[in-house]
Scaffold this motif. Structure first.
Motif, PDB file in Angstrom:
ATOM      1  N   VAL A   4       3.407  -8.098  37.243  1.00  0.00           N
ATOM      2  CA  VAL A   4       4.543  -7.287  36.706  1.00  0.00           C
ATOM      3  C   VAL A   4       4.469  -5.987  37.289  1.00  0.00           C
ATOM      4  CG1 VAL A   4       6.300  -6.497  35.150  1.00  0.00           C
ATOM      5  CG2 VAL A   4       5.382  -8.986  34.997  1.00  0.00           C
ATOM      6  N   ILE A   5       5.280  -5.066  37.965  1.00  0.00           N
ATOM      7  CA  ILE A   5       5.353  -3.786  38.341  1.00  0.00           C
ATOM      8  C   ILE A   5       6.404  -3.087  37.524  1.00  0.00           C
ATOM      9  CG2 ILE A   5       5.797  -2.251  40.338  1.00  0.00           C
ATOM     10  CD1 ILE A   5       4.584  -4.481  42.359  1.00  0.00           C
ATOM     11  N   GLU A   6       6.182  -2.016  36.909  1.00  0.00           N
ATOM     12  CA  GLU A   6       7.108  -1.289  36.280  1.00  0.00           C
ATOM     13  C   GLU A   6       6.798   0.140  36.936  1.00  0.00           C
ATOM     14  OE1 GLU A   6       8.341  -3.407  32.398  1.00  0.00           O
ATOM     15  OE2 GLU A   6       6.597  -2.038  32.223  1.00  0.00           O
ATOM     16  N   ARG A  31       6.349 -11.128  39.870  1.00  0.00           N
ATOM     17  CA  ARG A  31       6.020 -12.154  40.657  1.00  0.00           C
ATOM     18  C   ARG A  31       6.931 -13.565  40.689  1.00  0.00           C
ATOM     19  NH1 ARG A  31      -0.045 -12.039  42.168  1.00  0.00           N
ATOM     20  NH2 ARG A  31      -0.164 -12.717  39.596  1.00  0.00           N
ATOM     21  N   GLN A  32       6.912 -13.655  39.208  1.00  0.00           N
ATOM     22  CA  GLN A  32       7.685 -14.989  38.618  1.00  0.00           C
ATOM     23  C   GLN A  32       8.905 -15.200  39.303  1.00  0.00           C
ATOM     24  OE1 GLN A  32       7.359 -15.600  34.659  1.00  0.00           O
ATOM     25  NE2 GLN A  32       5.101 -16.323  34.900  1.00  0.00           N
ATOM     26  N   TYR A  33       9.724 -14.002  39.597  1.00  0.00           N
ATOM     27  CA  TYR A  33      11.098 -13.864  40.141  1.00  0.00           C
ATOM     28  C   TYR A  33      11.052 -13.143  41.420  1.00  0.00           C
ATOM     29  CZ  TYR A  33      11.558 -15.454  35.452  1.00  0.00           C
ATOM     30  OH  TYR A  33      11.607 -16.095  34.380  1.00  0.00           O
ATOM     31  N   PRO A  34      10.520 -13.550  42.421  1.00  0.00           N
ATOM     32  CA  PRO A  34      10.063 -12.746  43.497  1.00  0.00           C
ATOM     33  C   PRO A  34      11.230 -12.476  44.336  1.00  0.00           C
ATOM     34  CG  PRO A  34       9.657 -15.263  44.022  1.00  0.00           C
ATOM     35  CD  PRO A  34      10.092 -14.981  42.666  1.00  0.00           C
ATOM     36  N   TRP A  54      20.404  -4.086  35.022  1.00  0.00           N
ATOM     37  CA  TRP A  54      20.862  -4.942  36.093  1.00  0.00           C
ATOM     38  C   TRP A  54      19.850  -5.507  36.863  1.00  0.00           C
ATOM     39  CZ3 TRP A  54      25.978  -4.762  37.521  1.00  0.00           C
ATOM     40  CH2 TRP A  54      26.828  -3.864  36.349  1.00  0.00           C
ATOM     41  N   GLU A  55      20.087  -6.722  37.511  1.00  0.00           N
ATOM     42  CA  GLU A  55      19.166  -7.291  38.305  1.00  0.00           C
ATOM     43  C   GLU A  55      19.893  -7.654  39.425  1.00  0.00           C
ATOM     44  OE1 GLU A  55      17.238 -11.090  36.879  1.00  0.00           O
ATOM     45  OE2 GLU A  55      16.742 -10.002  34.840  1.00  0.00           O
ATOM     46  N   PHE A  56      19.088  -7.504  40.731  1.00  0.00           N
ATOM     47  CA  PHE A  56      19.585  -7.659  41.977  1.00  0.00           C
ATOM     48  C   PHE A  56      18.528  -7.875  42.922  1.00  0.00           C
ATOM     49  CE2 PHE A  56      19.195  -3.355  40.812  1.00  0.00           C
ATOM     50  CZ  PHE A  56      18.465  -2.575  41.667  1.00  0.00           C
ATOM     51  N   SER A  57      18.882  -8.307  44.292  1.00  0.00           N
ATOM     52  CA  SER A  57      17.877  -8.599  45.053  1.00  0.00           C
ATOM     53  C   SER A  57      16.935  -7.622  45.732  1.00  0.00           C
ATOM     54  CB  SER A  57      18.379  -9.377  46.245  1.00  0.00           C
ATOM     55  OG  SER A  57      19.008  -8.839  47.346  1.00  0.00           O
ATOM     56  N   ARG A  58      15.651  -8.013  45.838  1.00  0.00           N
ATOM     57  CA  ARG A  58      14.775  -7.011  46.424  1.00  0.00           C
ATOM     58  C   ARG A  58      15.387  -6.607  47.877  1.00  0.00           C
ATOM     59  NH1 ARG A  58       8.284  -7.715  47.655  1.00  0.00           N
ATOM     60  NH2 ARG A  58       9.093  -9.734  48.491  1.00  0.00           N
ATOM     61  N   GLU A  59      15.548  -7.544  48.531  1.00  0.00           N
ATOM     62  CA  GLU A  59      16.409  -7.484  49.914  1.00  0.00           C
ATOM     63  C   GLU A  59      17.554  -6.261  49.746  1.00  0.00           C
ATOM     64  OE1 GLU A  59      18.168  -9.912  53.840  1.00  0.00           O
ATOM     65  OE2 GLU A  59      18.037 -10.715  51.900  1.00  0.00           O
ATOM     66  N   LEU A 124       7.475 -19.080  43.691  1.00  0.00           N
ATOM     67  CA  LEU A 124       8.554 -19.802  42.867  1.00  0.00           C
ATOM     68  C   LEU A 124       8.026 -20.917  42.013  1.00  0.00           C
ATOM     69  CD1 LEU A 124      11.683 -20.069  45.321  1.00  0.00           C
ATOM     70  CD2 LEU A 124      11.267 -18.539  43.521  1.00  0.00           C
ATOM     71  N   ASP A 125       8.263 -20.940  40.730  1.00  0.00           N
ATOM     72  CA  ASP A 125       7.968 -22.147  39.886  1.00  0.00           C
ATOM     73  C   ASP A 125       9.046 -23.227  39.965  1.00  0.00           C
ATOM     74  OD1 ASP A 125       6.814 -24.071  38.048  1.00  0.00           O
ATOM     75  OD2 ASP A 125       5.998 -22.390  36.744  1.00  0.00           O
ATOM     76  N   LEU A 126       9.050 -23.970  40.848  1.00  0.00           N
ATOM     77  CA  LEU A 126      10.396 -24.993  40.900  1.00  0.00           C
ATOM     78  C   LEU A 126      10.291 -25.913  39.839  1.00  0.00           C
ATOM     79  CD1 LEU A 126      10.346 -25.765  45.024  1.00  0.00           C
ATOM     80  CD2 LEU A 126      12.026 -23.810  43.250  1.00  0.00           C
TER      81      LEU A 126
END
Length: 138
Positions: A4-6, A31-34, A54-59, A124-126
């Motif tokens: 995890v990066i904060e 990293r678990q939610y890449p 808020w969660e949003f895409s890294r892209e 991803l942990d499918l």
């Protein structure tokens, strides 16, 4: 290495008044939610008096520091050379914050070192995701 990066950033709330209020915010990448980035604002910085995140895409964030991006609840665009605007759309209204682009680029660089763009699928942990989906409420 941590998964995890904060990173704490100073966000400037855009308001109708000429002076913008500075508030602390926390960017995080797990990293678990890449594919996702999270931006949290502490309780004292919100109208509700509770932490808002808020969660949003890294892209979306990566694209938005260089050119306008997003069509939904979160939109990101450059503002001059030194700032990036993040817009958060909710039923209660729109919150706009300015963050130093340099801080966002540093955060994105750290996320890239943890999970390179294009390698997200490797983290991803499918099995866990499928288990959560099947065990969820019906």
């Amino acid at each position: 290495m941590s998964s995890v990066i904060e990173q704490s950033v100073q966000a400037r709330m855009v308001a109708s008044a000429p002076r913008m209020e500075t508030l602390p915010a926390m960017l995080s990448y797990d990293r678990q939610y890449p594919f996702a980035v999270r931006m949290a604002f502490p309780a004292p910085a919100t109208l509700e008096g509770t932490e808002v995140s808020w969660e949003f895409s890294r892209e979306l964030l990566t694209t938005g520091v260089d050119s306008p991006a997003g069509q939904g609840d979160v939109r990101v665009r450059p503002f001059g050379y030194e700032r990036t605007v993040l817009e958060f759309h909710a039923p209660e209204g729109i919150a706009m914050v300015h963050v130093r682009t340099e801080e966002l680029r540093l955060f994105l660089q750290r996320a890239q070192e943890l999970v390179p763009v294009g390698d997200e699928h490797r983290y991803l942990d499918l099995d866990r995701g499928l288990t959560d989906l099947l065990d969820g409420p019906c």
